[in-house]
Write a protein that holds these residues in place. Structure first.
Motif, PDB file in Angstrom:
ATOM      1  N   ALA A   4     -36.900  58.483 -18.448  1.00  0.00           N
ATOM      2  CA  ALA A   4     -36.923  57.672 -17.225  1.00  0.00           C
ATOM      3  C   ALA A   4     -38.360  57.459 -16.750  1.00  0.00           C
ATOM      4  CB  ALA A   4     -36.094  58.346 -16.132  1.00  0.00           C
ATOM      5  N   SER A   5     -39.175  58.483 -16.840  1.00  0.00           N
ATOM      6  CA  SER A   5     -40.576  58.360 -16.443  1.00  0.00           C
ATOM      7  C   SER A   5     -41.315  57.380 -17.344  1.00  0.00           C
ATOM      8  CB  SER A   5     -41.270  59.722 -16.489  1.00  0.00           C
ATOM      9  OG  SER A   5     -40.723  60.586 -15.518  1.00  0.00           O
ATOM     10  N   HIS A   6     -41.024  57.431 -18.640  1.00  0.00           N
ATOM     11  CA  HIS A   6     -41.661  56.491 -19.570  1.00  0.00           C
ATOM     12  C   HIS A   6     -41.244  55.054 -19.252  1.00  0.00           C
ATOM     13  CE1 HIS A   6     -43.713  59.198 -22.306  1.00  0.00           C
ATOM     14  NE2 HIS A   6     -42.657  59.982 -22.318  1.00  0.00           N
ATOM     15  N   LYS A   7     -39.978  54.874 -18.932  1.00  0.00           N
ATOM     16  CA  LYS A   7     -39.494  53.523 -18.600  1.00  0.00           C
ATOM     17  C   LYS A   7     -40.129  53.016 -17.307  1.00  0.00           C
ATOM     18  CE  LYS A   7     -35.134  53.613 -21.081  1.00  0.00           C
ATOM     19  NZ  LYS A   7     -33.680  53.497 -21.008  1.00  0.00           N
ATOM     20  N   GLN A   8     -40.269  53.894 -16.316  1.00  0.00           N
ATOM     21  CA  GLN A   8     -40.912  53.510 -15.062  1.00  0.00           C
ATOM     22  C   GLN A   8     -42.375  53.146 -15.303  1.00  0.00           C
ATOM     23  OE1 GLN A   8     -39.974  57.099 -12.876  1.00  0.00           O
ATOM     24  NE2 GLN A   8     -38.522  55.990 -11.579  1.00  0.00           N
ATOM     25  N   ALA A   9     -43.038  53.909 -16.148  1.00  0.00           N
ATOM     26  CA  ALA A   9     -44.436  53.629 -16.474  1.00  0.00           C
ATOM     27  C   ALA A   9     -44.558  52.282 -17.180  1.00  0.00           C
ATOM     28  CB  ALA A   9     -45.014  54.743 -17.346  1.00  0.00           C
ATOM     29  N   ALA A  10     -43.683  52.040 -18.136  1.00  0.00           N
ATOM     30  CA  ALA A  10     -43.725  50.778 -18.874  1.00  0.00           C
ATOM     31  C   ALA A  10     -43.492  49.585 -17.940  1.00  0.00           C
ATOM     32  CB  ALA A  10     -42.674  50.785 -19.989  1.00  0.00           C
ATOM     33  N   LYS A  11     -42.534  49.717 -17.042  1.00  0.00           N
ATOM     34  CA  LYS A  11     -42.246  48.632 -16.086  1.00  0.00           C
ATOM     35  C   LYS A  11     -43.452  48.366 -15.198  1.00  0.00           C
ATOM     36  CE  LYS A  11     -39.400  46.037 -13.423  1.00  0.00           C
ATOM     37  NZ  LYS A  11     -40.276  45.007 -12.931  1.00  0.00           N
ATOM     38  N   ALA A  12     -44.084  49.413 -14.714  1.00  0.00           N
ATOM     39  CA  ALA A  12     -45.255  49.246 -13.857  1.00  0.00           C
ATOM     40  C   ALA A  12     -46.404  48.604 -14.628  1.00  0.00           C
ATOM     41  CB  ALA A  12     -45.680  50.589 -13.265  1.00  0.00           C
ATOM     42  N   HIS A  13     -46.581  48.975 -15.898  1.00  0.00           N
ATOM     43  CA  HIS A  13     -47.622  48.355 -16.721  1.00  0.00           C
ATOM     44  C   HIS A  13     -47.339  46.863 -16.911  1.00  0.00           C
ATOM     45  CE1 HIS A  13     -50.213  51.646 -17.980  1.00  0.00           C
ATOM     46  NE2 HIS A  13     -49.160  52.406 -18.178  1.00  0.00           N
ATOM     47  N   GLU A  14     -46.078  46.522 -17.164  1.00  0.00           N
ATOM     48  CA  GLU A  14     -45.700  45.112 -17.330  1.00  0.00           C
ATOM     49  C   GLU A  14     -45.935  44.328 -16.039  1.00  0.00           C
ATOM     50  OE1 GLU A  14     -41.654  45.424 -18.616  1.00  0.00           O
ATOM     51  OE2 GLU A  14     -42.224  46.052 -20.641  1.00  0.00           O
ATOM     52  N   ASP A  15     -45.554  44.909 -14.915  1.00  0.00           N
ATOM     53  CA  ASP A  15     -45.762  44.243 -13.625  1.00  0.00           C
ATOM     54  C   ASP A  15     -47.247  44.040 -13.341  1.00  0.00           C
ATOM     55  OD1 ASP A  15     -43.020  44.175 -13.251  1.00  0.00           O
ATOM     56  OD2 ASP A  15     -42.984  45.885 -11.870  1.00  0.00           O
ATOM     57  N   ALA A  16     -48.055  45.040 -13.685  1.00  0.00           N
ATOM     58  CA  ALA A  16     -49.505  44.923 -13.485  1.00  0.00           C
ATOM     59  C   ALA A  16     -50.071  43.804 -14.350  1.00  0.00           C
ATOM     60  CB  ALA A  16     -50.192  46.248 -13.806  1.00  0.00           C
ATOM     61  N   ALA A  17     -49.638  43.751 -15.593  1.00  0.00           N
ATOM     62  CA  ALA A  17     -50.134  42.712 -16.503  1.00  0.00           C
ATOM     63  C   ALA A  17     -49.777  41.317 -15.993  1.00  0.00           C
ATOM     64  CB  ALA A  17     -49.567  42.924 -17.904  1.00  0.00           C
ATOM     65  N   LYS A  18     -48.546  41.142 -15.532  1.00  0.00           N
ATOM     66  CA  LYS A  18     -48.128  39.845 -14.992  1.00  0.00           C
ATOM     67  C   LYS A  18     -48.975  39.460 -13.780  1.00  0.00           C
ATOM     68  CE  LYS A  18     -43.347  40.271 -16.505  1.00  0.00           C
ATOM     69  NZ  LYS A  18     -41.955  40.506 -16.069  1.00  0.00           N
ATOM     70  N   ALA A  19     -49.212  40.420 -12.905  1.00  0.00           N
ATOM     71  CA  ALA A  19     -50.009  40.144 -11.709  1.00  0.00           C
ATOM     72  C   ALA A  19     -51.451  39.809 -12.090  1.00  0.00           C
ATOM     73  CB  ALA A  19     -49.963  41.334 -10.750  1.00  0.00           C
ATOM     74  N   HIS A  20     -52.001  40.491 -13.095  1.00  0.00           N
ATOM     75  CA  HIS A  20     -53.356  40.193 -13.564  1.00  0.00           C
ATOM     76  C   HIS A  20     -53.428  38.765 -14.119  1.00  0.00           C
ATOM     77  CE1 HIS A  20     -55.623  43.901 -13.097  1.00  0.00           C
ATOM     78  NE2 HIS A  20     -54.618  44.597 -13.586  1.00  0.00           N
ATOM     79  N   HIS A  21     -52.430  38.382 -14.912  1.00  0.00           N
ATOM     80  CA  HIS A  21     -52.409  37.029 -15.472  1.00  0.00           C
ATOM     81  C   HIS A  21     -52.309  35.980 -14.368  1.00  0.00           C
ATOM     82  CE1 HIS A  21     -52.369  37.878 -19.752  1.00  0.00           C
ATOM     83  NE2 HIS A  21     -51.476  38.834 -19.539  1.00  0.00           N
ATOM     84  N   THR A  22     -51.445  36.233 -13.406  1.00  0.00           N
ATOM     85  CA  THR A  22     -51.286  35.294 -12.289  1.00  0.00           C
ATOM     86  C   THR A  22     -52.575  35.194 -11.483  1.00  0.00           C
ATOM     87  OG1 THR A  22     -48.923  35.798 -12.196  1.00  0.00           O
ATOM     88  CG2 THR A  22     -49.887  34.736 -10.272  1.00  0.00           C
ATOM     89  N   ALA A  23     -53.217  36.315 -11.250  1.00  0.00           N
ATOM     90  CA  ALA A  23     -54.486  36.311 -10.517  1.00  0.00           C
ATOM     91  C   ALA A  23     -55.522  35.482 -11.270  1.00  0.00           C
ATOM     92  CB  ALA A  23     -54.990  37.741 -10.322  1.00  0.00           C
ATOM     93  N   ALA A  24     -55.598  35.687 -12.578  1.00  0.00           N
ATOM     94  CA  ALA A  24     -56.568  34.941 -13.382  1.00  0.00           C
ATOM     95  C   ALA A  24     -56.300  33.441 -13.328  1.00  0.00           C
ATOM     96  CB  ALA A  24     -56.533  35.428 -14.831  1.00  0.00           C
TER      97      ALA A  24
END
Length: 66
Positions: A4-24
């Motif tokens: 569950a912790s790994h899945k939460q980490a992966a989701k947060a990484h994906e959300d961060a990447a999407k936000a970085h792309h949108t910001a760019a």
């Protein structure tokens, strides 16, 4: 539990990447206000990803020892 912790980490990484792309994208279009807002979201998601990754690492270590 570690899974569950790994899945939460992966989701947060994906959300961060999407936000970085949108910001760019917004920064590239000259919309710096919106770009900054998405950069802030990316930072928040990155912090969450770090927290969950650390927890997952600890739990994985406990699981392999126990």
């Amino acid at each position: 539990m570690a899974e569950a912790s790994h899945k939460q980490a992966a989701k947060a990484h994906e959300d961060a990447a999407k936000a970085h792309h949108t910001a760019a994208e917004h920064h590239g279009k000259g919309d710096h206000k919106t770009g900054a807002e998405h950069s802030e979201k990316a930072h928040t998601h990155s912090e969450s990803a770090h927290k969950h990754s650390t927890e997952a690492h600890k739990k994985s270590g406990q699981h392999s020892k126990g």
